[in-house]
Write a protein that holds these residues in place. Structure first.
Motif, short mmCIF file in Angstrom:
data_model
loop_
_atom_site.label_atom_id
_atom_site.label_comp_id
_atom_site.label_asym_id
_atom_site.label_seq_id
_atom_site.Cartn_x
_atom_site.Cartn_y
_atom_site.Cartn_z
N UNK A 19 0.87 -1.18 0.00
CA UNK A 19 0.00 0.00 0.00
C UNK A 19 0.91 1.22 0.00
N UNK A 20 0.34 2.36 -0.30
CA UNK A 20 1.15 3.58 -0.36
C UNK A 20 1.84 3.86 0.96
N UNK A 21 1.10 3.80 2.06
CA UNK A 21 1.67 4.11 3.36
C UNK A 21 2.67 3.07 3.83
N UNK A 22 2.32 1.77 3.66
CA UNK A 22 3.24 0.73 4.11
C UNK A 22 4.49 0.70 3.23
N UNK A 45 -5.20 -1.43 5.96
CA UNK A 45 -6.41 -0.64 5.74
C UNK A 45 -6.41 0.14 4.43
N UNK A 46 -5.23 0.53 3.93
CA UNK A 46 -5.22 1.32 2.69
C UNK A 46 -4.76 0.49 1.50
N UNK A 47 -4.86 -0.83 1.64
CA UNK A 47 -4.62 -1.71 0.50
C UNK A 47 -5.70 -1.45 -0.54
N UNK A 48 -5.36 -1.59 -1.82
CA UNK A 48 -6.35 -1.31 -2.87
C UNK A 48 -7.47 -2.35 -2.84
#
Length: 274
Positions: A137-140, A212-215
């Motif tokens: 994800x973007x954050x990870x 949580x912010x996975x696509x």
């Protein structure tokens, strides 16, 4: 007249042989999506691709490479397609409109651990194992880039993020988790479930929160942006999966791997949240 008919028939046959392609597909092993080449269970996406392409007279050349190497060489046009890609992995590749499957990115811990992932801040003072060159994800991904110590065989074991680049990377991370070298590892549900079953470790490792912010989790066989044939293959794949879904052949292949049709699973999840 008969001679003329034979010549015409031979011409059509020769034309068909000339137009038949060998479609090269590459990736690292990501079972049950794709497994060992030549095995009785090479992965459900490989079986789908073979079935669809065979109907049009094409064959599949499937071999295993590293994920990074597969991306690089398919992008350059040395091979046709990569299996198991998401849009974030290869935004410039050619994708079908509908996915070939849906996965979740989850954190995993030993069965008695009380730790849970509740966002990037929860990774503070926690050693996490990841697989090199994967997009989570973007954050990870940003956290990994800031914190990681990366090598083929991880030698420095006191870093917050440990990156493994190897064909058996998930197995290495499972081993490190069980021996306490890391506190958690992030993996994809379908792949982790299959590997734990293979290693007879079901019940020894549990989920500890979803990224949580996975696509949306859609995965595909995606084709090279630098080969004119890519769009044609994607069209064959798109219509082929729809046809296999309608005639029951898709579920027959999924049954072999203990899976259910992702399209119906997604619909059920969506309906239950209304």
């Amino acid at each position: 007249m008969k001679t003329h008919i034979l010549k015409v028939a031979f011409g059509f046959l020769l034309s068909g042989l000339v137009s038949a392609d060998v479609v090269s597909i590459r990736s690292d092993v990501w079972y049950p999506i794709n497994g060992e080449p030549g095995s009785s269970k090479p992965g459900y996406m490989i079986e789908l691709a073979k079935s669809i392409l065979a109907e049009h007279g094409h064959a599949v050349d499937y071999e295993v490479l590293s994920w990074k190497g597969s991306l690089t060489m398919v992008r350059r046009g040395e091979y046709d397609c990569i299996v198991g890609a998401g849009h974030d992995d290869a935004p410039d590749f050619i994708f079908s409109k509908k996915p070939w499957g849906v996965i979740k990115a989850q954190f995993y811990v030993k069965r008695y651990s009380s730790w849970r992932y509740t966002g990037i801040p929860s990774l503070a003072n926690t050693k996490v194992g990841v697989i090199g060159d994967y997009s989570y994800s973007k954050d990870l991904d940003a956290y990994i880039a800031r914190s990681a110590e990366s090598s083929i065989e991880v030698e420095i074991l006191d870093k917050k993020v440990q990156v493994v680049r190897a064909n058996n990377a998930l197995r290495q991370n499972i081993g490190k988790l069980l021996t306490g070298l890391i506190d958690t590892t992030v993996a994809f549900d379908m792949v982790m479930a299959s590997r734990l079953k293979e290693l007879d470790l079901v019940g020894q490792i549990k989920t500890a929160g979803e990224l949580e912010d996975f696509d949306d989790g859609s995965i595909y066989i995606a084709c090279s942006p630098n080969k004119p044939s890519s769009k044609r293959y994607i069209e064959l794949f798109t219509t082929g999966i729809d046809k296999m879904r309608s005639n029951g052949r898709l579920q027959q292949i999924l049954d072999k791997y203990g899976l259910t049709d992702w399209e119906y699973s997604t619909e059920e999840t969506s309906d239950s949240s209304l």
